[in-house]
Design a protein around this motif. Sequence first.
Motif, PDB file in Angstrom:
ATOM      1  N   UNK A  66      26.739   6.393 -29.570  1.00 60.80           N
ATOM      2  CA  UNK A  66      26.144   6.747 -30.857  1.00 60.80           C
ATOM      3  C   UNK A  66      24.760   7.326 -30.556  1.00 60.80           C
ATOM      4  N   UNK A  67      24.626   8.628 -30.716  1.00 56.94           N
ATOM      5  CA  UNK A  67      23.387   9.313 -30.367  1.00 56.94           C
ATOM      6  C   UNK A  67      22.704   9.809 -31.642  1.00 56.94           C
ATOM      7  N   UNK A  68      21.438   9.445 -31.814  1.00 56.67           N
ATOM      8  CA  UNK A  68      20.688   9.843 -33.006  1.00 56.67           C
ATOM      9  C   UNK A  68      19.824  11.074 -32.781  1.00 56.67           C
ATOM     10  N   UNK A  69      19.278  11.211 -31.557  1.00 59.48           N
ATOM     11  CA  UNK A  69      18.340  12.304 -31.263  1.00 59.48           C
ATOM     12  C   UNK A  69      18.630  12.862 -29.877  1.00 59.48           C
ATOM     13  N   UNK A  70      18.623  14.190 -29.777  1.00 59.85           N
ATOM     14  CA  UNK A  70      18.744  14.878 -28.498  1.00 59.85           C
ATOM     15  C   UNK A  70      17.475  15.688 -28.280  1.00 59.85           C
ATOM     16  N   UNK A  71      16.743  15.378 -27.214  1.00 55.95           N
ATOM     17  CA  UNK A  71      15.549  16.136 -26.847  1.00 55.95           C
ATOM     18  C   UNK A  71      15.837  16.876 -25.547  1.00 55.95           C
ATOM     19  N   UNK A  72      15.642  18.186 -25.554  1.00 51.35           N
ATOM     20  CA  UNK A  72      15.861  19.001 -24.361  1.00 51.35           C
ATOM     21  C   UNK A  72      14.603  19.778 -24.032  1.00 51.35           C
ATOM     22  N   UNK A  73      14.339  19.946 -22.728  1.00 51.44           N
ATOM     23  CA  UNK A  73      13.214  20.788 -22.312  1.00 51.44           C
ATOM     24  C   UNK A  73      13.690  22.156 -21.827  1.00 51.44           C
ATOM     25  N   UNK A  74      14.978  22.446 -21.986  1.00 47.95           N
ATOM     26  CA  UNK A  74      15.522  23.748 -21.619  1.00 47.95           C
ATOM     27  C   UNK A  74      15.947  23.894 -20.179  1.00 47.95           C
ATOM     28  N   UNK A  75      15.719  22.868 -19.345  1.00 48.87           N
ATOM     29  CA  UNK A  75      16.041  22.989 -17.924  1.00 48.87           C
ATOM     30  C   UNK A  75      17.533  22.785 -17.630  1.00 48.87           C
ATOM     31  N   UNK A  76      18.254  22.158 -18.532  1.00 43.19           N
ATOM     32  CA  UNK A  76      19.699  21.955 -18.353  1.00 43.19           C
ATOM     33  C   UNK A  76      20.418  22.503 -19.589  1.00 43.19           C
ATOM     34  N   UNK A  77      20.420  23.844 -19.755  1.00 44.32           N
ATOM     35  CA  UNK A  77      20.944  24.423 -21.001  1.00 44.32           C
ATOM     36  C   UNK A  77      22.411  24.129 -21.268  1.00 44.32           C
ATOM     37  N   UNK A  78      23.250  24.215 -20.239  1.00 47.35           N
ATOM     38  CA  UNK A  78      24.688  23.985 -20.460  1.00 47.35           C
ATOM     39  C   UNK A  78      24.950  22.547 -20.887  1.00 47.35           C
ATOM     40  N   UNK A  79      24.269  21.616 -20.248  1.00 47.26           N
ATOM     41  CA  UNK A  79      24.453  20.207 -20.602  1.00 47.26           C
ATOM     42  C   UNK A  79      23.890  19.935 -21.989  1.00 47.26           C
ATOM     43  N   UNK A  80      22.750  20.538 -22.305  1.00 50.17           N
ATOM     44  CA  UNK A  80      22.173  20.351 -23.639  1.00 50.17           C
ATOM     45  C   UNK A  80      23.100  20.870 -24.724  1.00 50.17           C
ATOM     46  N   UNK A  81      23.620  22.085 -24.541  1.00 48.82           N
ATOM     47  CA  UNK A  81      24.513  22.664 -25.551  1.00 48.82           C
ATOM     48  C   UNK A  81      25.787  21.840 -25.685  1.00 48.82           C
ATOM     49  N   UNK A  82      26.248  21.287 -24.570  1.00 47.21           N
ATOM     50  CA  UNK A  82      27.398  20.395 -24.632  1.00 47.21           C
ATOM     51  C   UNK A  82      27.093  19.138 -25.422  1.00 47.21           C
TER      52      UNK A  82
END
Length: 304
Positions: free
Chosen positions: A126-142
């Motif tokens: 159960x994930x409420x927030x996703x924070x990305x710094x742009x260094x792992x774009x494919x994983x973030x978009x997934x």
Amino acid sequence: MGKIFCIGQSAYDITIPLSGPIVENQKYRVEEKIECGGGPAFNAACLCGIWGADVCLISRLGQDEYGKKLHQTAEECGINVKYLIPDPDLETPHSYIFSNKINGSRTLFNFPGNPGKVDYRFPEEDVSVILSDGHEPEITLGAVQKYPHAFSLVDAGTCRESTLLVAEKVDYLVCSEDFACQYTGKKIDLDDWEACREIFHEIEQINGKYAVITLGEKGLLYRTCGEMRRLPAYPAKAVDTTGAGDIFHGAFAYGLWKGMQLIDILKLSSMALSLSVRRAGSQTSIPKLPEVETELKKYKINTK
């Protein structure tokens, strides 16, 4: 409440304080250095963990000494590390940072390592927030696709292709002044409010949702009730600005996790940043939550 997933870079920081800017062809005698955790995703996750959030770090750590130190620091900060990205051949990213003690500015040399391709499988959480710094774009978009009900946020420091890929898909695009200028080709001049509106509108068009432009000591720009406004920065005598943006974004993610209103998130994040720049180091400069809340009560900052 679900978890906060912080996705991106972890790095080991070695900071050397100097009594002025770096000068070419100059020899320096170093009598002090600060070693600690660093990297945008790592610092943000550390803040969330220290502040008591249920936070997981999705990042690459090598099996070398720097990786081991970062792993230990993450656990000490209350971060769940079981979802780290497996990359056994990676040399852990690390940075050499020269900080100017007079004005807090810093010059950073980052060694990002050579990350390989991985087939990352997301956990059933159960994930409420996703924070990305742009260094792992494919994983973030997934992750954004896997957890559609989570708030998503990007820390957009510089206008790289990978950061833009993420920025287009998130709910909150929180970018630096540098990013905004690089993307639009225009300089932000607060004395030209109409031009600021045009730049802000261009940034908003990237994701079509919420945008914030951070301006360092000049505060930040955001939109409320249909109008762009500026929130001034909290006063601070800067000692070292390393990691300040990471700490701002970590506090932003924490505010989303707590269900706070945007203006309250921005004030919380701005105060966390203000307190952080008064101390040396990146991860070591993260303030405690009660300290931030106490300082917020002392100031009444009005938007403009």
